[in-house]
Design an enzyme around this catalytic site. Sequence first.
Site, PDB file in Angstrom:
ATOM      1  N   GLY A  73       0.829  -1.142   0.039  1.00  0.00           N
ATOM      2  CA  GLY A  73       0.087   0.042   0.186  1.00  0.00           C
ATOM      3  C   GLY A  73       0.783   1.360  -0.125  1.00  0.00           C
ATOM      4  O   GLY A  73       0.489   2.137  -0.852  1.00  0.00           O
ATOM      5  N   ASN A 144      -8.047   3.218   8.502  1.00  0.00           N
ATOM      6  CA  ASN A 144      -7.392   2.291   9.293  1.00  0.00           C
ATOM      7  C   ASN A 144      -7.771   2.299  10.691  1.00  0.00           C
ATOM      8  O   ASN A 144      -7.475   1.219  11.449  1.00  0.00           O
ATOM      9  CB  ASN A 144      -5.953   2.216   8.600  1.00  0.00           C
ATOM     10  CG  ASN A 144      -5.249   3.461   8.949  1.00  0.00           C
ATOM     11  OD1 ASN A 144      -5.743   4.463   8.558  1.00  0.00           O
ATOM     12  ND2 ASN A 144      -4.015   3.560   9.659  1.00  0.00           N
ATOM     13  N   GLN A 174      -7.684  -0.718   3.754  1.00  0.00           N
ATOM     14  CA  GLN A 174      -8.255  -1.517   4.894  1.00  0.00           C
ATOM     15  C   GLN A 174      -9.674  -1.885   4.284  1.00  0.00           C
ATOM     16  O   GLN A 174     -10.162  -2.974   4.706  1.00  0.00           O
ATOM     17  CB  GLN A 174      -8.562  -0.650   5.833  1.00  0.00           C
ATOM     18  CG  GLN A 174      -7.341  -0.269   6.739  1.00  0.00           C
ATOM     19  CD  GLN A 174      -6.858  -1.324   7.518  1.00  0.00           C
ATOM     20  OE1 GLN A 174      -7.663  -2.571   7.813  1.00  0.00           O
ATOM     21  NE2 GLN A 174      -5.619  -1.410   8.032  1.00  0.00           N
ATOM     22  N   ALA A 195      -2.219  -6.903  -0.188  1.00  0.00           N
ATOM     23  CA  ALA A 195      -2.339  -8.418  -0.071  1.00  0.00           C
ATOM     24  C   ALA A 195      -2.557  -8.824   1.366  1.00  0.00           C
ATOM     25  O   ALA A 195      -3.773  -9.666   1.686  1.00  0.00           O
ATOM     26  CB  ALA A 195      -1.468  -9.326  -0.487  1.00  0.00           C
ATOM     27  N   HIS A 196      -2.071  -8.293   2.497  1.00  0.00           N
ATOM     28  CA  HIS A 196      -1.779  -8.819   3.756  1.00  0.00           C
ATOM     29  C   HIS A 196      -3.066  -8.513   4.544  1.00  0.00           C
ATOM     30  O   HIS A 196      -3.393  -8.999   5.802  1.00  0.00           O
ATOM     31  CB  HIS A 196      -0.536  -8.408   4.306  1.00  0.00           C
ATOM     32  CG  HIS A 196      -0.391  -7.175   4.919  1.00  0.00           C
ATOM     33  ND1 HIS A 196      -0.339  -6.961   6.261  1.00  0.00           N
ATOM     34  CD2 HIS A 196      -0.087  -5.990   4.387  1.00  0.00           C
ATOM     35  CE1 HIS A 196       0.090  -5.478   6.531  1.00  0.00           C
ATOM     36  NE2 HIS A 196      -0.005  -5.057   5.204  1.00  0.00           N
ATOM     37  N   THR A 232      12.477  -7.012 -10.435  1.00  0.00           N
ATOM     38  CA  THR A 232      12.213  -8.387 -10.894  1.00  0.00           C
ATOM     39  C   THR A 232      10.919  -8.922 -10.026  1.00  0.00           C
ATOM     40  O   THR A 232      10.519  -8.576  -8.859  1.00  0.00           O
ATOM     41  CB  THR A 232      13.335  -9.327 -10.272  1.00  0.00           C
ATOM     42  OG1 THR A 232      14.545  -8.948 -10.834  1.00  0.00           O
ATOM     43  CG2 THR A 232      13.058 -10.754 -10.290  1.00  0.00           C
ATOM     44  N   CYS A 321       1.809   1.388  12.647  1.00  0.00           N
ATOM     45  CA  CYS A 321       2.793   2.118  12.049  1.00  0.00           C
ATOM     46  C   CYS A 321       3.316   3.384  12.752  1.00  0.00           C
ATOM     47  O   CYS A 321       4.325   3.746  12.684  1.00  0.00           O
ATOM     48  CB  CYS A 321       2.266   2.733  10.466  1.00  0.00           C
ATOM     49  SG  CYS A 321       1.439   1.620   9.315  1.00  0.00           S
TER      50      CYS A 321
END
Lengths: 389, 172
Positions: A73, A144, A174, A195-196, A232, A321
Amino acid sequence: MKPSVTYLDHAATSPLLPVARTAMLEVLDGTFGNASSLHSPGHAAQNIVEDARSAVAKLINASPEEIIFTSGGSESNNTVTETFRGQKIAVSSIEHPSVLESSRARASEVIELPVDQFGRVDMGEISHASQLGVNLFSIMLANNEIGTIQPVSEFSRALQASDKPVYLHSDATQALGKIKIDVQALGVDYLTISAHKIGGPIGIGALYVRQGVPFKPLIIGGHQEHLRRAGTTNTAAIAGFGAAAQWCWDNWSCKKWVEVATLRDQLKSRILQTIPYSSCNSPDHGCLPNILNMSFRAAEGESIQLYLDADDVIVSTGSACASGDLEPSHVLMALHHDAEIAHSSIRFSFGLETTPADIDRVMSVLPKIIARLQGMSTIKLGESHEKPR
Amino acid sequence: MKNQGKRSNEPHNFIVAQNTQKVNSSCASNQSTPSNSSPSTYSGPSWVYSEIVKEHFLSPRNFLMGDESKYPYDAEGTVGNPVCGDQMRMFLQIADGRIADVKWKTYGCASAIASTSALSELVKGKTLDEALQVGPVEITKFLGGLPQHKFHCSVLGHEALAAAIANFRNQR
């Protein structure tokens, strides 16, 4: 994590879904190839990436070519503000720091839009700012720390009526998987997801970029992601993200979350009824189903969090955070303008596996913890203008 | 607060001992100084705090529960501000120039609670001048170190005690 632990910090990160783990292990153990290589192992990796891209796109009703995989994010948000470097950006005052601070670092001018006591940006503020030559609006879909859902589709309609070219970004980190997200209905030009928060791995996210809107890559020096994000390709993480997105789609995760909201509301009313001087910072309506932010007067948030931790109940203060940061939450300050309320707050965030027993567990320890902290506090209760609940 | 702690192998920028440079504790500023912790694979304590801090936080000594009017104290001192996230209040019973008993109240984080708890143990029985020698460094050492951004808690503790002693001496 010990099985006895009651984990109520899903907004910080959620457990990896078994399907995501399986998808990742298949890549890590089997599909050894650089997704950019022309040979057959590379092509196999590329197929996995494109399948995941389709699954992620479907979850938000986008086209696969509108999805750029990023590291998460924060990178997605930074990519949008980089695209509007040197231009005028308007943000809500309760955005994630990766929007707030990167806008301040890059924009020619940042307009911070105030929020009301529920954390909502007023439509009038949007209309007013759009007359000031703003190039980009960045308004998060759901907050959040407190869970407030912004009426982003109404904002986009208002902006479409503007005679000046103006773009709309929304940080949906969120909100993804918790509420239905349709980028067409929302009318956004850019959308950040990660994703998490939906049971995928940490370290992978995506940015939706509507076809035809301005775009400037944040990371250059490679042709990956059609020259939009060099580096990559992280095939295993992307496979995990794709599997988690597909799981949300297949299982109608948004419907399951409605049941979680019932548990959340039960905890809220039990706290308000049981614990003196408690108050709720999350809105009663228009809130994510899994977030509950409460304040307990005269009891400091970190101490509440760590006493709960000692009793195997895991919560957070504001956003994870911000831990290590001594400033009160900018979100709660924007709502209440009261540092003591902000310092005395705790965020409970629920998962699909949260049960009524978890709520009982919280209520078996929390009242005693708050009573102790309030009793040892320098802040005298009962002398304030506020009445106990 | 300047990033002045010595570099250590402890995670999370622990300060075990620190120069007694004056630290502004009126309102701890947002310390955005870059982290100087060394990268490591560590299987350290389960909390960011030392085991001693944890123990004093979970089982604080000498705190005053509820209404302080029930505790007959000779002097008190208050420092900090709830707006900054930390406030401490020390209550002293003084006999023959010594701290016969000490109680405290704290609004604040785990290290604030542990710092006042530790300080109350450290100064009980000491003369007032001896007690004033118990500074932030001594409190931090006793606690087995504090994370760098929490060092101000030990400063606040010392200042609360100093304020209480000044309150006593001003009564004379």
